[in-house]
Write a protein that holds these residues in place. Structure first.
Motif, mmCIF file in Angstrom:
data_model
loop_
_atom_site.group_PDB
_atom_site.id
_atom_site.type_symbol
_atom_site.label_atom_id
_atom_site.label_comp_id
_atom_site.label_asym_id
_atom_site.label_seq_id
_atom_site.Cartn_x
_atom_site.Cartn_y
_atom_site.Cartn_z
ATOM 1 N N UNK A 1 10.684 -47.669 -26.300
ATOM 2 C CA UNK A 1 11.879 -47.450 -25.509
ATOM 3 C C UNK A 1 11.868 -48.312 -24.238
ATOM 4 N N UNK A 2 10.701 -48.355 -23.566
ATOM 5 C CA UNK A 2 10.608 -49.143 -22.343
ATOM 6 C C UNK A 2 10.736 -50.643 -22.627
ATOM 7 N N UNK A 3 10.250 -51.071 -23.802
ATOM 8 C CA UNK A 3 10.389 -52.481 -24.147
ATOM 9 C C UNK A 3 11.858 -52.865 -24.298
ATOM 10 N N UNK A 4 12.644 -52.019 -24.897
ATOM 11 C CA UNK A 4 14.060 -52.313 -25.086
ATOM 12 C C UNK A 4 14.769 -52.416 -23.734
ATOM 13 N N UNK A 5 14.462 -51.509 -22.827
ATOM 14 C CA UNK A 5 15.043 -51.566 -21.481
ATOM 15 C C UNK A 5 14.652 -52.872 -20.798
ATOM 16 N N UNK A 6 13.391 -53.231 -20.917
ATOM 17 C CA UNK A 6 12.899 -54.462 -20.303
ATOM 18 C C UNK A 6 13.554 -55.687 -20.930
ATOM 19 N N UNK A 7 13.709 -55.698 -22.257
ATOM 20 C CA UNK A 7 14.384 -56.803 -22.934
ATOM 21 C C UNK A 7 15.813 -56.958 -22.423
ATOM 22 N N UNK A 8 16.526 -55.866 -22.323
ATOM 23 C CA UNK A 8 17.927 -55.919 -21.904
ATOM 24 C C UNK A 8 18.064 -56.428 -20.470
ATOM 25 N N UNK A 9 17.202 -55.929 -19.582
ATOM 26 C CA UNK A 9 17.236 -56.404 -18.195
ATOM 27 C C UNK A 9 16.903 -57.888 -18.140
ATOM 28 N N UNK A 10 15.871 -58.285 -18.875
ATOM 29 C CA UNK A 10 15.455 -59.686 -18.889
ATOM 30 C C UNK A 10 16.549 -60.588 -19.452
ATOM 31 N N UNK A 11 17.136 -60.198 -20.572
ATOM 32 C CA UNK A 11 18.182 -61.024 -21.178
ATOM 33 C C UNK A 11 19.409 -61.137 -20.287
ATOM 34 N N UNK A 12 19.789 -60.050 -19.636
ATOM 35 C CA UNK A 12 20.938 -60.096 -18.734
ATOM 36 C C UNK A 12 20.659 -61.008 -17.541
ATOM 37 N N UNK A 13 19.507 -60.837 -16.920
ATOM 38 C CA UNK A 13 19.163 -61.655 -15.749
ATOM 39 C C UNK A 13 18.963 -63.115 -16.135
ATOM 40 N N UNK A 14 18.245 -63.358 -17.224
ATOM 41 C CA UNK A 14 17.983 -64.736 -17.650
ATOM 42 C C UNK A 14 19.277 -65.439 -18.049
ATOM 43 N N UNK A 15 20.161 -64.735 -18.722
ATOM 44 C CA UNK A 15 21.444 -65.332 -19.100
ATOM 45 C C UNK A 15 22.274 -65.670 -17.877
ATOM 46 N N UNK A 16 22.354 -64.753 -16.944
ATOM 47 C CA UNK A 16 23.126 -65.010 -15.724
ATOM 48 C C UNK A 16 22.554 -66.189 -14.952
ATOM 49 N N UNK A 17 21.241 -66.203 -14.761
ATOM 50 C CA UNK A 17 20.600 -67.288 -14.007
ATOM 51 C C UNK A 17 20.813 -68.621 -14.717
ATOM 52 N N UNK A 18 20.605 -68.651 -16.018
ATOM 53 C CA UNK A 18 20.735 -69.893 -16.783
ATOM 54 C C UNK A 18 22.157 -70.432 -16.720
ATOM 55 N N UNK A 19 23.131 -69.590 -16.954
ATOM 56 C CA UNK A 19 24.522 -70.038 -16.954
ATOM 57 C C UNK A 19 24.969 -70.441 -15.556
ATOM 58 N N UNK A 20 24.633 -69.644 -14.553
ATOM 59 C CA UNK A 20 25.065 -69.947 -13.183
ATOM 60 C C UNK A 20 24.429 -71.234 -12.661
ATOM 61 N N UNK A 21 23.134 -71.371 -12.833
ATOM 62 C CA UNK A 21 22.452 -72.584 -12.348
ATOM 63 C C UNK A 21 22.936 -73.806 -13.121
ATOM 64 N N UNK A 22 23.114 -73.668 -14.425
ATOM 65 C CA UNK A 22 23.605 -74.785 -15.230
ATOM 66 C C UNK A 22 24.983 -75.241 -14.787
ATOM 67 N N UNK A 23 25.873 -74.293 -14.541
ATOM 68 C CA UNK A 23 27.229 -74.629 -14.097
ATOM 69 C C UNK A 23 27.199 -75.307 -12.731
ATOM 70 N N UNK A 24 26.403 -74.772 -11.827
ATOM 71 C CA UNK A 24 26.324 -75.361 -10.477
ATOM 72 C C UNK A 24 25.728 -76.767 -10.514
ATOM 73 N N UNK A 25 24.648 -76.950 -11.261
ATOM 74 C CA UNK A 25 24.025 -78.273 -11.350
ATOM 75 C C UNK A 25 24.941 -79.270 -12.046
#
Length: 114
Positions: A1-25
């Protein structure tokens, strides 16, 4: 259960960071490339290639990161493991960004010498 929560948080944060930084650069990099190369069509092509490579590198790292995830048993581990993984992504992005800038600078320097 904790792994799924961690995956979801990681995927949300990593996706946001990747898309935002990519767009800005991508948007800011256009001006930097035009300053270095002085050819708008070539700059646009290089900028698109860099953006595509950037997204592929990040998606690959995120996929590899998910496959090497250790088992999480506590809520404290969720926070620490997720923070470490997100920190790794941010460090990799920073290093890749400066490598790109330095490489483009060296290419421009070599083009002006000839």
């Amino acid at each position: 259960m904790f792994n799924i929560i961690s995956y979801l948080i990681f995927l949300a944060a990593a996706s946001f960071i990747t898309i935002d930084v990519g767009r800005r650069c991508y948007h800011a990099g256009r001006f930097y490339l035009e300053y270095l190369i002085h050819d708008k069509h070539l700059c646009l092509t290089i900028n698109r290639i860099l953006l595509g490579c950037y997204y592929l590198m990040n998606l690959g790292y995120i996929a590899i990161s998910l496959t090497t995830w250790e088992r999480i048993s506590f809520m404290e581990q969720v926070i620490s493991v997720t923070a470490i993984r997100i920190g790794n992504i941010m460090l990799i992005l920073c290093v890749l960004h400066y490598i790109n800038i330095f490489t483009l600078y060296l290419l421009r320097k070599n083009l002006t010498i000839k």
